[in-house]
Design a protein around this motif. Structure first.
Motif, mmCIF file in Angstrom:
data_model
loop_
_atom_site.group_PDB
_atom_site.id
_atom_site.type_symbol
_atom_site.label_atom_id
_atom_site.label_comp_id
_atom_site.label_asym_id
_atom_site.label_seq_id
_atom_site.Cartn_x
_atom_site.Cartn_y
_atom_site.Cartn_z
ATOM 1 N N GLU A 27 -4.249 -13.825 -1.497
ATOM 2 C CA GLU A 27 -5.108 -12.399 -0.980
ATOM 3 C C GLU A 27 -5.502 -11.811 0.350
ATOM 4 O OE1 GLU A 27 -10.130 -12.787 -1.157
ATOM 5 O OE2 GLU A 27 -8.651 -14.676 -2.162
ATOM 6 N N GLY A 28 -5.864 -11.203 0.537
ATOM 7 C CA GLY A 28 -5.427 -10.350 1.970
ATOM 8 C C GLY A 28 -4.314 -9.445 2.623
ATOM 9 N N ARG A 29 -3.408 -9.650 1.726
ATOM 10 C CA ARG A 29 -1.928 -9.218 2.327
ATOM 11 C C ARG A 29 -1.960 -7.845 2.108
ATOM 12 N NH1 ARG A 29 4.341 -8.979 -1.266
ATOM 13 N NH2 ARG A 29 5.104 -8.660 1.003
ATOM 14 N N PRO A 30 -1.258 -7.664 3.201
ATOM 15 C CA PRO A 30 -1.129 -5.290 3.644
ATOM 16 C C PRO A 30 -0.214 -4.411 2.830
ATOM 17 C CG PRO A 30 -0.307 -7.370 5.695
ATOM 18 C CD PRO A 30 -0.342 -7.898 4.287
ATOM 19 N N GLU A 31 -1.191 -3.933 2.355
ATOM 20 C CA GLU A 31 -0.504 -2.534 1.010
ATOM 21 C C GLU A 31 0.466 -1.717 2.346
ATOM 22 O OE1 GLU A 31 -1.137 -2.562 -2.087
ATOM 23 O OE2 GLU A 31 -2.609 -4.023 -1.950
ATOM 24 N N THR A 44 6.893 6.442 2.323
ATOM 25 C CA THR A 44 6.582 5.320 3.262
ATOM 26 C C THR A 44 7.563 4.370 4.136
ATOM 27 O OG1 THR A 44 5.927 5.378 0.775
ATOM 28 C CG2 THR A 44 6.109 3.405 1.988
ATOM 29 N N PRO A 45 7.036 4.162 5.058
ATOM 30 C CA PRO A 45 8.535 2.779 6.026
ATOM 31 C C PRO A 45 8.392 2.073 5.381
ATOM 32 C CG PRO A 45 5.440 3.330 6.465
ATOM 33 C CD PRO A 45 5.508 3.712 5.646
ATOM 34 N N MET A 46 9.912 1.463 5.664
ATOM 35 C CA MET A 46 10.184 0.602 5.563
ATOM 36 C C MET A 46 10.499 -0.853 6.569
ATOM 37 S SD MET A 46 13.815 -0.788 3.058
ATOM 38 C CE MET A 46 12.884 0.429 1.966
ATOM 39 N N ASN A 47 10.160 -1.725 6.194
ATOM 40 C CA ASN A 47 9.865 -3.504 6.964
ATOM 41 C C ASN A 47 11.248 -3.829 6.101
ATOM 42 O OD1 ASN A 47 7.945 -2.343 8.931
ATOM 43 N ND2 ASN A 47 6.444 -2.253 7.617
ATOM 44 N N ILE A 48 12.390 -4.625 6.884
ATOM 45 C CA ILE A 48 12.870 -5.200 6.565
ATOM 46 C C ILE A 48 13.019 -6.896 7.626
ATOM 47 C CG2 ILE A 48 14.955 -6.104 5.839
ATOM 48 C CD1 ILE A 48 15.732 -3.090 5.948
ATOM 49 N N GLN A 106 4.054 -14.202 5.673
ATOM 50 C CA GLN A 106 3.211 -13.933 5.904
ATOM 51 C C GLN A 106 2.984 -14.532 7.606
ATOM 52 O OE1 GLN A 106 1.021 -17.022 2.986
ATOM 53 N NE2 GLN A 106 -0.888 -16.380 3.780
ATOM 54 N N THR A 107 3.249 -15.173 7.516
ATOM 55 C CA THR A 107 2.918 -15.519 9.559
ATOM 56 C C THR A 107 3.413 -13.780 10.381
ATOM 57 O OG1 THR A 107 3.186 -17.317 9.236
ATOM 58 C CG2 THR A 107 3.383 -16.869 11.316
ATOM 59 N N VAL A 108 4.770 -13.321 9.989
ATOM 60 C CA VAL A 108 4.742 -11.767 10.888
ATOM 61 C C VAL A 108 3.678 -10.849 10.028
ATOM 62 C CG1 VAL A 108 6.637 -10.896 10.959
ATOM 63 C CG2 VAL A 108 7.091 -12.538 10.921
ATOM 64 N N GLU A 109 3.243 -11.197 8.598
ATOM 65 C CA GLU A 109 2.695 -9.362 8.344
ATOM 66 C C GLU A 109 1.213 -9.996 9.278
ATOM 67 O OE1 GLU A 109 4.502 -8.825 3.615
ATOM 68 O OE2 GLU A 109 2.463 -10.169 3.411
ATOM 69 N N GLY A 110 0.962 -11.195 9.076
ATOM 70 C CA GLY A 110 -0.649 -11.054 9.964
ATOM 71 C C GLY A 110 -0.627 -11.313 11.269
ATOM 72 N N LEU A 111 0.699 -11.300 11.781
ATOM 73 C CA LEU A 111 1.419 -10.940 12.764
ATOM 74 C C LEU A 111 0.602 -9.381 13.387
ATOM 75 C CD1 LEU A 111 1.876 -12.279 16.301
ATOM 76 C CD2 LEU A 111 4.280 -11.885 15.299
ATOM 77 N N LEU A 112 1.601 -8.656 12.953
ATOM 78 C CA LEU A 112 1.506 -7.462 13.005
ATOM 79 C C LEU A 112 1.033 -6.159 12.210
ATOM 80 C CD1 LEU A 112 5.916 -7.204 13.014
ATOM 81 C CD2 LEU A 112 3.726 -6.911 15.151
ATOM 82 N N GLY A 113 0.217 -7.145 10.806
ATOM 83 C CA GLY A 113 -0.210 -6.278 10.199
ATOM 84 C C GLY A 113 0.564 -5.098 8.577
ATOM 85 N N GLN A 114 1.767 -5.399 8.850
ATOM 86 C CA GLN A 114 2.264 -5.241 8.328
ATOM 87 C C GLN A 114 3.359 -5.331 7.384
ATOM 88 O OE1 GLN A 114 2.495 -1.046 7.681
ATOM 89 N NE2 GLN A 114 0.350 -1.091 9.915
ATOM 90 N N ARG A 115 2.883 -4.949 6.129
ATOM 91 C CA ARG A 115 3.997 -5.405 4.807
ATOM 92 C C ARG A 115 5.972 -5.065 4.883
ATOM 93 N NH1 ARG A 115 3.438 -6.046 -1.150
ATOM 94 N NH2 ARG A 115 0.765 -5.520 -0.998
#
Length: 369
Positions: free
Chosen positions: A92-96, A104-108, A181-190
Motif C-alpha cells: 500500500e502506498g507504493r509510488p506509481e 516513462t523513465p526507467m529505474n533499475i 521498498q526501502t529504496v522506493e521510500g528513500l527516493l520516492g520513485q518506483r
C-alpha cells in the motif's frame, strides 16, 4: 490413309517431331511474319529480370531465416538468465510509475554480491546481508542519458517494519522485495526492474565484452590480485583485473567511498561499450554477451528479452559521455552503538527526489560527501 493437302495429321506428335517443328519454325518464321528465334530472344530478356528477382527473394528468405535462427538463439540464451520471482513488492502506498510528455523513465536497481556458495545453481543463495554493491540506474523518459546513483551499503535509514538499520540489513530482513521498498521510500520513485550480479560476474561480463577501458582516478596496489598495480588514468582491464579493481577497499584511505567510485567507473565502461551501434545491431554479438552474462546475473521475472531489446533500441544514441555516476549524498561515517554506519545527507537527497519527480536528474548537482 492418304492425307489430303491441308488436312491435319491425326498422328500424335512425338518429342522429336516437336523439336523438329520448333527448329523449322525458328528458321522459317512465324505466321505473323516474325522469326520465332527473335521472339524467344525477347522472352529470354523478359525472363532475365524475373530470374534476378527470384534470386534476390531467395537470398532475402535465407537471410531472414538465418536472422530468425540467431534471434531464437538469443531468446534461448536469455532464458538461461536466472529470474528472481516476486522481486518487485506490492504494498500500500507504493509510488506509481512516473509519466511525462516524453514517455516513462526507467529505474533499475542493481545489486552486487559475492555470497554465492560454491557450486550453487542460484545467484540468490545465501544473498542475505552480503550485498556489497547497490546502485540505482536511472534512465530518463527521453532516453538522452543514464544516471548511475550508488547507495553506500552501510547507509543508516529506516527500513519498513524494522526500524533504523543499515540499508544492507533489508536483504536479511526481507530479501530483494524489502530492499526495493526501502529504496522506493528513500527516493520516492518506483523501481521498475532489479538485477543481481554475482561478483564473479564482473570478470565474466568484462571478458564477454573483450575487456573494458576505465579512467582510474587513484593509483593503487591490489590486495586481491597480489602485487598488481593499477595506474592512474585510462587503463584497459580484462576480467580478472576488473574483479580485483571493483572489490578493492583496503588500499584507500576512504575505503568504501573509493570502492564505490571504482564500481561506478566499471559500470560506466561496460555501458559505454554495450551501447554502441555495432553491439545493438549485431544479434550474434548480443547472443554472445547474454550467453556469457547468464551465469552471473539474475533479473526480476518481469524483465523480458523484449524489454531488453526495446530499451537497447531506445538508447541507441546514448554514449559514454552521456553516462554520469555519483554517490547518494552522505554526511560521512560514524557509530551507532557498536556499528560503523554512513549517515545520509537528507537535505541533498530531498533535492534529488525533486529532480527524480521532474525527470531532470541530469540537472542535479550532489552535495555532501
Amino acid at each position: 490413309m492418304e492425307q489430303t493437302p491441308g488436312q491435319a495429321s491425326s498422328r500424335p506428335q512425338s518429342n522429336d517431331d516437336a523439336l523438329s517443328d520448333l527448329f523449322e519454325h525458328d528458321a522459317a518464321g512465324g505466321s505473323d511474319g516474325t522469326r520465332r528465334g527473335a521472339r524467344n530472344e525477347d522472352k529470354k530478356k523478359r525472363r532475365g529480370p524475373k530470374i534476378l528477382l527470384w534470386t534476390l527473394v531467395g537470398i532475402l528468405v535465407a537471410a531472414v531465416a538465418g536472422a530468425g535462427i540467431i534471434w531464437w538463439n538469443v531468446n534461448q540464451a536469455f532464458n538461461d538468465v536466472e529470474k528472481i520471482p516476486d522481486a518487485l513488492p506490492d504494498y500500500e502506498g507504493r509510488p506509481e510509475p512516473l509519466t511525462t510528455d516524453a514517455g516513462t523513465p526507467m529505474n533499475i536497481l542493481l545489486l552486487g554480491s559475492d555470497s554465492r556458495a560454491p557450486g550453487s545453481p542460484s545467484i540468490m543463495t545465501d544473498l542475505g546481508s552480503r550485498s556489497d554493491t547497490m546502485m540505482l540506474v536511472h534512465i530518463p523518459a527521453d532516453r538522452s542519458d543514464v544516471q548511475v546513483i550508488s547507495i553506500m551499503r552501510d547507509s543508516w535509514l529506516a527500513i519498513p517494519g524494522h526500524g533504523e538499520a543499515k540499508i544492507n540489513a533489508a536483504l536479511s530482513y526481507g530479501g530483494v522485495p524489502l530492499v526495493v521498498q526501502t529504496v522506493e521510500g528513500l527516493l520516492g520513485q518506483r523501481i521498475d526492474h532489479v538485477a543481481v550480479v554475482d561478483f564473479d560476474g564482473f570478470a565474466g561480463i568484462t571478458d564477454a565484452l573483450g575487456g573494458v577501458t576505465i579512467n582510474n582516478d587513484v593509483a593503487f596496489t591490489s590486495s586481491h590480485k597480489a602485487g598488481h598495480q593499477f595506474a592512474a588514468g585510462p587503463i584497459t582491464l580484462n576480467g580478472e583485473e576488473a574483479l580485483a579493481f571493483v572489490r578493492e577497499r583496503y588500499a584507500f584511505t576512504d575505503g568504501d567511498y573509493q570502492r564505490v567510485r571504482n564500481q561506478q567507473a566499471w559500470v560506466k565502461a561496460v555501458l559505454d561499450k554495450m551501447l554502441t551501434t555495432e553491439t545493438l545491431t549485431n544479434p550474434g554479438k548480443v547472443q554472445d554477451i547474454i550467453t556469457k552474462f547468464s551465469p552471473y546475473i539474475g533479473v526480476d521475472d518481469t524483465f523480458t528479452l523484449q524489454t531488453m531489446i526495446d530499451l537497447g533500441v531506445s538508447m541507441r544514441d546514448v554514449r559514454g559521455s552521456n553516462i554520469r555516476s555519483f554517490t547518494l549524498p552522505t554526511n560521512g561515517t560514524g557509530m551507532v552503538g557498536d556499528q560503523s554506519v554512513v549517515f545520509l545527507d537528507t537535505v541533498s537527497i530531498a533535492e534529488l527526489k525533486k529532480h527524480l519527480a521532474a525527470d531532470t536528474v541530469s540537472e542535479y548537482q550532489p552535495t555532501g560527501r
